[in-house]
Design a protein around this motif. Structure first.
Motif, mmCIF file in Angstrom:
data_model
loop_
_atom_site.group_PDB
_atom_site.id
_atom_site.type_symbol
_atom_site.label_atom_id
_atom_site.label_comp_id
_atom_site.label_asym_id
_atom_site.label_seq_id
_atom_site.Cartn_x
_atom_site.Cartn_y
_atom_site.Cartn_z
ATOM 1 N N LYS A 189 0.845 -1.206 0.000
ATOM 2 C CA LYS A 189 0.000 0.000 0.000
ATOM 3 C C LYS A 189 0.876 1.250 0.000
ATOM 4 O O LYS A 189 0.558 2.249 -0.645
ATOM 5 C CB LYS A 189 -0.910 0.021 1.234
ATOM 6 C CG LYS A 189 -2.028 -0.986 1.174
ATOM 7 C CD LYS A 189 -3.122 -0.500 0.232
ATOM 8 C CE LYS A 189 -4.183 -1.575 0.054
ATOM 9 N NZ LYS A 189 -4.979 -1.381 -1.169
ATOM 10 N N GLU B 40 2.305 1.783 -3.316
ATOM 11 C CA GLU B 40 1.275 2.334 -4.190
ATOM 12 C C GLU B 40 1.213 3.856 -4.060
ATOM 13 O O GLU B 40 1.111 4.571 -5.052
ATOM 14 C CB GLU B 40 -0.102 1.771 -3.795
ATOM 15 C CG GLU B 40 -0.652 0.738 -4.740
ATOM 16 C CD GLU B 40 -1.893 0.088 -4.162
ATOM 17 O OE1 GLU B 40 -2.811 0.820 -3.716
ATOM 18 O OE2 GLU B 40 -1.947 -1.163 -4.130
ATOM 19 N N ILE B 41 1.262 4.305 -2.817
ATOM 20 C CA ILE B 41 1.206 5.754 -2.582
ATOM 21 C C ILE B 41 2.393 6.443 -3.260
ATOM 22 O O ILE B 41 2.226 7.439 -3.962
ATOM 23 C CB ILE B 41 1.203 6.077 -1.064
ATOM 24 C CG1 ILE B 41 -0.082 5.545 -0.418
ATOM 25 C CG2 ILE B 41 1.330 7.584 -0.837
ATOM 26 C CD1 ILE B 41 -0.148 5.735 1.086
ATOM 27 N N ASP C 287 4.191 5.351 -5.728
ATOM 28 C CA ASP C 287 4.012 5.265 -7.188
ATOM 29 C C ASP C 287 3.089 6.368 -7.693
ATOM 30 O O ASP C 287 3.346 7.001 -8.707
ATOM 31 C CB ASP C 287 3.412 3.906 -7.584
ATOM 32 C CG ASP C 287 4.442 2.794 -7.496
ATOM 33 O OD1 ASP C 287 5.644 3.112 -7.400
ATOM 34 O OD2 ASP C 287 4.035 1.623 -7.515
ATOM 35 N N GLU C 288 1.997 6.543 -6.945
ATOM 36 C CA GLU C 288 1.023 7.561 -7.335
ATOM 37 C C GLU C 288 1.658 8.947 -7.349
ATOM 38 O O GLU C 288 1.448 9.732 -8.268
ATOM 39 C CB GLU C 288 -0.128 7.566 -6.326
ATOM 40 C CG GLU C 288 -1.409 6.993 -6.859
ATOM 41 C CD GLU C 288 -2.517 7.146 -5.848
ATOM 42 O OE1 GLU C 288 -3.266 8.125 -5.940
ATOM 43 O OE2 GLU C 288 -2.604 6.295 -4.924
ATOM 44 N N LEU C 289 2.419 9.234 -6.294
ATOM 45 C CA LEU C 289 3.088 10.534 -6.207
ATOM 46 C C LEU C 289 4.062 10.700 -7.362
ATOM 47 O O LEU C 289 4.126 11.754 -7.983
ATOM 48 C CB LEU C 289 3.848 10.667 -4.884
ATOM 49 C CG LEU C 289 3.036 10.700 -3.599
ATOM 50 C CD1 LEU C 289 3.959 10.919 -2.420
ATOM 51 C CD2 LEU C 289 1.980 11.783 -3.630
ATOM 52 N N SER D 91 4.077 9.291 -10.336
ATOM 53 C CA SER D 91 3.472 9.555 -11.644
ATOM 54 C C SER D 91 2.831 10.939 -11.674
ATOM 55 O O SER D 91 2.816 11.593 -12.713
ATOM 56 C CB SER D 91 2.495 8.465 -12.079
ATOM 57 O OG SER D 91 1.742 8.007 -11.025
ATOM 58 N N TYR D 92 2.342 11.384 -10.514
ATOM 59 C CA TYR D 92 1.770 12.731 -10.453
ATOM 60 C C TYR D 92 2.839 13.782 -10.787
ATOM 61 O O TYR D 92 2.605 14.710 -11.554
ATOM 62 C CB TYR D 92 1.184 12.981 -9.064
ATOM 63 C CG TYR D 92 0.542 14.334 -8.915
ATOM 64 C CD1 TYR D 92 -0.615 14.657 -9.619
ATOM 65 C CD2 TYR D 92 1.092 15.292 -8.064
ATOM 66 C CE1 TYR D 92 -1.205 15.899 -9.482
ATOM 67 C CE2 TYR D 92 0.504 16.535 -7.916
ATOM 68 C CZ TYR D 92 -0.645 16.840 -8.634
ATOM 69 O OH TYR D 92 -1.215 18.077 -8.497
ATOM 70 N N GLU E 296 3.897 13.507 -14.488
ATOM 71 C CA GLU E 296 2.907 14.002 -15.441
ATOM 72 C C GLU E 296 2.963 15.521 -15.586
ATOM 73 O O GLU E 296 2.387 16.075 -16.515
ATOM 74 C CB GLU E 296 1.495 13.622 -14.974
ATOM 75 C CG GLU E 296 1.069 12.246 -15.416
ATOM 76 C CD GLU E 296 -0.116 11.755 -14.608
ATOM 77 O OE1 GLU E 296 -0.819 12.583 -13.999
ATOM 78 O OE2 GLU E 296 -0.323 10.533 -14.567
ATOM 79 N N MET F 157 -1.704 14.706 -0.761
ATOM 80 C CA MET F 157 -2.070 13.409 -1.334
ATOM 81 C C MET F 157 -1.739 12.282 -0.358
ATOM 82 O O MET F 157 -2.523 11.355 -0.173
ATOM 83 C CB MET F 157 -1.308 13.185 -2.652
ATOM 84 C CG MET F 157 -1.872 13.985 -3.818
ATOM 85 S SD MET F 157 -0.792 13.899 -5.274
ATOM 86 C CE MET F 157 -1.172 12.229 -5.887
ATOM 87 N N ARG G 145 -4.481 9.662 1.555
ATOM 88 C CA ARG G 145 -4.404 8.213 1.450
ATOM 89 C C ARG G 145 -4.167 7.542 2.798
ATOM 90 O O ARG G 145 -4.760 6.502 3.085
ATOM 91 C CB ARG G 145 -3.338 7.823 0.430
ATOM 92 C CG ARG G 145 -3.899 7.933 -0.988
ATOM 93 C CD ARG G 145 -2.901 8.417 -1.989
ATOM 94 N NE ARG G 145 -3.506 8.749 -3.270
ATOM 95 C CZ ARG G 145 -4.103 9.922 -3.542
ATOM 96 N NH1 ARG G 145 -4.215 10.857 -2.612
ATOM 97 N NH2 ARG G 145 -4.614 10.156 -4.734
#
Ligand SMILES: [Zn+2]
Length: 153
Positions: free
Chosen positions: A83, A86-87, A89-91, A93-94, A97, A111, A115
């Protein structure tokens, strides 16, 4: 890597070593079809993604640093490592991007808190207390009150 001689797309790497130029890797490859050998160079993408801090200064987006902070907040809590990854990873890609290759640290912190709040309340409070850098106990208590209200409602 496509073979320059016959165009076949599969090869095996027979030798890898650091290149003469910093941050390059030289690979000796052998085509799986014609057996001829060729050399490729890989360059590591060096342009970092940046995080803009409150005072306007920038620092490199650092997965390990963020993961370290999360691990600390989740110490002895029943939060699976996957988990947390995942957090991160999300950051990542954010940030990736962003056309400017950078994002404000406040957005990233927000963020993470969103989460963590859903994952584990204790971890959330721990993280918030470090991240938000509460000026006094009162401010921290206010945040806790909010949290408790959210829980009971
Ligand atoms: Zn070939």
């Amino acid at each position: 890597m496509r073979c320059p001689f016959c165009g076949y797309i599969e090869d095996k790497v027979v030798d890898s070593r650091a290149g003469k130029v910093a941050d390059t890797i030289r690979r000796r490859r052998e085509c799986m079809k014609c057996g001829r050998r060729f050399t490729t160079y890989e360059r590591i993408d060096e342009i970092p993604y940046m995080v803009v801090k409150k005072d306007g200064s920038r620092e490199k987006f650092d997965r390990q640093k963020i993961l370290g902070g999360l691990l600390k907040a989740c110490e002895k809590r029943p939060v699976p490592m996957s988990k947390l990854e995942e957090i991160v990873d999300e950051l990542e890609s954010y940030v990736a991007e962003s056309p400017d290759r950078e994002r404000p640290s406040s957005e990233l912190g927000g963020m993470v808190m969103d989460r963590l709040r859903k994952l584990d309340k204790v971890a959330y409070v721990r993280f918030a207390s470090v991240y938000l850098d509460f000026k006094d106990v009162r401010e921290f208590m206010d945040e806790l009150q909010e949290l408790l209200k959210a829980k009971t409602s």
